[in-house]
Design an enzyme around this catalytic site. Structure first.
Site: not given
Length: 191
Positions: A58, A100
């Site tokens: 991701s 993230k």
């Protein structure tokens, strides 16, 4: 046994008694030193810096699966995360630790239009982002609640992030990524 032999025996006993405590004292010092080093290492790992491995895609093209990172766990005790920080997220509600990027701070208004991210009506310049960004079912504009952060993965089409998970509570932000240590060809700071 005469008195001379008894005196010699006593002297020998005393020297044996003196040597035994020296050995035990040294063993004790070594055990204490090793235990202290172990405790300090555990404290540093849990509260100061840690090494972690990327386990998802991701964050491509910034980070790739299998890369090893150094995480700073101290900074956020003294200051809040900033927009653009790459953070490690952990908590009981997450199956794995997540990596993230912080996009929105508490009170920020997040919007997504035409594949771009807007924070407080200003389009973010995101050279690190891979693909376009859509709300993926999230209602926008969205105001980030107090004590929470809005995070996205850099690989926007496959990232499990605040669009699906909701905002991340500040207590679930474990630390910030400061350095990549593996592979050696990618060694250096994280942008």
């Amino acid at each position: 046994m005469d008195e001379k032999q008894l005196t010699e025996l006593n002297v020998d006993d005393q020297s044996v008694k003196r040597e035994t405590p020296k050995i035990w004292k040294e063993v004790k010092e070594w055990v204490i030193s090793i235990a202290a080093a172990f405790i300090i290492a555990i404290l540093i790992q849990n509260y100061a810096v840690a090494q972690t491995q990327v386990e998802q895609d991701s964050m491509q093209n910034t980070l790739f699966e299998g890369q090893r990172l150094i995480e700073d766990k101290i900074t956020y005790y003294f200051q809040n995360p900033k927009q653009g920080d790459v953070v490690i997220i952990s908590g009981s509600e997450y199956e794995h630790r997540l990596v993230k990027r912080v996009i929105g701070l508490p009170g920020d208004v997040i919007d997504m239009k035409d594949g771009n991210v807007y924070v407080n009506d200003e389009q973010l310049e995101e050279p690190y982002a891979k693909g376009v960004t859509y709300p993926n079912g999230m209602t926008v504009p969205y105001t980030v609640p107090k004590d929470h952060y809005f995070v996205l993965g850099d690989n926007r089409q496959i990232s499990l992030d605040s669009r699906a998970l909701g905002p991340i509570h500040e207590d679930d932000i474990e630390g910030r990524v400061i350095f990549r240590i593996w592979p050696l060809s990618e060694f250096g700071s994280i942008d």
